[in-house]
Enzyme design. Structure first.
Site, mmCIF file in Angstrom:
data_model
loop_
_atom_site.group_PDB
_atom_site.id
_atom_site.type_symbol
_atom_site.label_atom_id
_atom_site.label_comp_id
_atom_site.label_asym_id
_atom_site.label_seq_id
_atom_site.Cartn_x
_atom_site.Cartn_y
_atom_site.Cartn_z
ATOM 1 N N ASN A 134 75.936 -65.856 -51.089
ATOM 2 C CA ASN A 134 75.198 -65.620 -52.337
ATOM 3 C C ASN A 134 76.038 -65.849 -53.591
ATOM 4 O O ASN A 134 75.702 -65.377 -54.670
ATOM 5 C CB ASN A 134 74.519 -64.245 -52.324
ATOM 6 C CG ASN A 134 75.491 -63.094 -52.240
ATOM 7 O OD1 ASN A 134 76.703 -63.302 -52.256
ATOM 8 N ND2 ASN A 134 74.978 -61.879 -52.180
ATOM 9 N N THR A 184 70.563 -59.181 -54.196
ATOM 10 C CA THR A 184 71.613 -59.448 -53.208
ATOM 11 C C THR A 184 71.202 -60.538 -52.227
ATOM 12 O O THR A 184 71.965 -61.447 -51.933
ATOM 13 C CB THR A 184 71.943 -58.149 -52.441
ATOM 14 O OG1 THR A 184 72.337 -57.155 -53.391
ATOM 15 C CG2 THR A 184 73.057 -58.368 -51.442
ATOM 16 N N HIS A 226 79.746 -62.252 -57.171
ATOM 17 C CA HIS A 226 79.834 -60.787 -57.139
ATOM 18 C C HIS A 226 79.748 -60.262 -58.563
ATOM 19 O O HIS A 226 80.265 -60.888 -59.489
ATOM 20 C CB HIS A 226 81.171 -60.337 -56.537
ATOM 21 C CG HIS A 226 81.479 -58.890 -56.815
ATOM 22 N ND1 HIS A 226 80.983 -57.863 -56.033
ATOM 23 C CD2 HIS A 226 82.177 -58.303 -57.818
ATOM 24 C CE1 HIS A 226 81.386 -56.696 -56.551
ATOM 25 N NE2 HIS A 226 82.107 -56.939 -57.635
HETATM 26 N N1 UDP Z 1 76.100 -58.725 -47.636
HETATM 27 C C1 UDP Z 1 75.757 -59.403 -46.482
HETATM 28 N N2 UDP Z 1 74.747 -58.894 -45.696
HETATM 29 C C2 UDP Z 1 74.075 -57.776 -46.056
HETATM 30 C C3 UDP Z 1 74.440 -57.100 -47.237
HETATM 31 C C4 UDP Z 1 75.452 -57.600 -47.999
HETATM 32 O O1 UDP Z 1 76.348 -60.437 -46.157
HETATM 33 O O2 UDP Z 1 73.168 -57.372 -45.334
HETATM 34 C C5 UDP Z 1 77.166 -59.274 -48.452
HETATM 35 C C6 UDP Z 1 76.584 -60.082 -49.610
HETATM 36 O O3 UDP Z 1 77.411 -61.221 -49.799
HETATM 37 C C7 UDP Z 1 76.685 -59.118 -50.762
HETATM 38 C C8 UDP Z 1 77.952 -58.356 -50.417
HETATM 39 O O4 UDP Z 1 77.908 -58.218 -49.010
HETATM 40 O O5 UDP Z 1 76.772 -59.791 -52.020
HETATM 41 C C9 UDP Z 1 78.093 -56.998 -51.067
HETATM 42 O O6 UDP Z 1 76.935 -56.240 -50.796
HETATM 43 P P1 UDP Z 1 76.244 -55.368 -51.925
HETATM 44 O O7 UDP Z 1 75.242 -54.495 -51.263
HETATM 45 O O8 UDP Z 1 77.290 -54.727 -52.764
HETATM 46 O O9 UDP Z 1 75.421 -56.461 -52.777
HETATM 47 P P2 UDP Z 1 75.688 -57.049 -54.222
HETATM 48 O O10 UDP Z 1 76.254 -55.933 -55.062
HETATM 49 O O11 UDP Z 1 76.643 -58.206 -54.073
HETATM 50 O O12 UDP Z 1 74.346 -57.510 -54.722
HETATM 51 MG MG MG Z 2 77.913 -54.724 -54.663
#
Ligand code: UDP
Ligand code: MG
Length: 160
Positions: free
Chosen positions: A123, A102, A126
């Site tokens: 990032n 992430t 998704h």
């Molecule tokens: N995100 C963020 N700050 C954080 C955690 C998440 O901006 O501390 C954003 C990031 O863009 C991430 C999205 O929220 O991709 C969704 O979070 P998730 O934990 O589901 O991560 P992912 O599944 O995208 O790896």
């Molecule tokens: Mg996620």
């Protein structure tokens, strides 16, 4: 559904679209051997519900719980996204491996985030985190007729 027909919802976020990364990200999935079965460029609409953690795809009128935080909601609302469904053996788990961690600074080189991103809020992509959530996300972003069934000419050379 056979093991080779697992599906995952992958979205190139607004930052990825704006940075011209649609092609490179699609290539990662194509090159690995996954099959593209649905794709659309779309601007997510803000949900009319009170919740700040939901956004709505323009069609159908259902809501998607893809973003986990208000920051993410704003991120996802900041421009067009490229929504896709990729199909293949272990597509959900392997899709996440292709994306990388992430936080891009913790993502391994060779992953999408490890090669193309720095900040967690930028990032670029998704990916569904479970088969169950993949089914929900696919149903929220695509109508049944938008997810295509076809035989890839490569299938016999990708799967033994
Ligand atoms: N995100 C963020 N700050 C954080 C955690 C998440 O901006 O501390 C954003 C990031 O863009 C991430 C999205 O929220 O991709 C969704 O979070 P998730 O934990 O589901 O991560 P992912 O599944 O995208 O790896
Ligand atoms: Mg996620």
């Amino acid at each position: 559904m056979s093991a080779n027909e697992e599906q995952t919802f992958i979205a190139i976020k607004p930052d990825g679209v704006q940075r011209g990364l649609i092609g490179p990200i699609i290539s990662r999935f194509e090159n690995r051997g996954f099959k593209l079965v649905a794709m659309k460029l779309t601007s997510p609409a803000r949900s009319t519900s009170r919740s700040t953690t939901l956004i709505s795809p323009p069609s159908p009128s259902s809501r998607v719980s893809l973003p986990q935080s208000t920051n993410t909601t704003e991120d996802m609302l900041s421009g067009p996204i490229c929504a896709m469904v990729w199909e293949g053996k272990d597509a959900v788990k392997t899709g996440r491996v292709l994306l990388g961690a992430t936080n891009p600074l913790a993502s391994a080189p060779g992953t999408i985030r490890g090669d193309y991103a720095i900040d967690v809020g930028r990032n670029v992509c998704h990916g569904s985190d479970s088969v169950e959530n993949a089914k929900k996300e696919i149903a929220l972003w695509f109508g049944a007729s938008e997810v295509l069934k076809y035989t890839s000419a490569q299938a016999a050379w990708v799967y033994e």
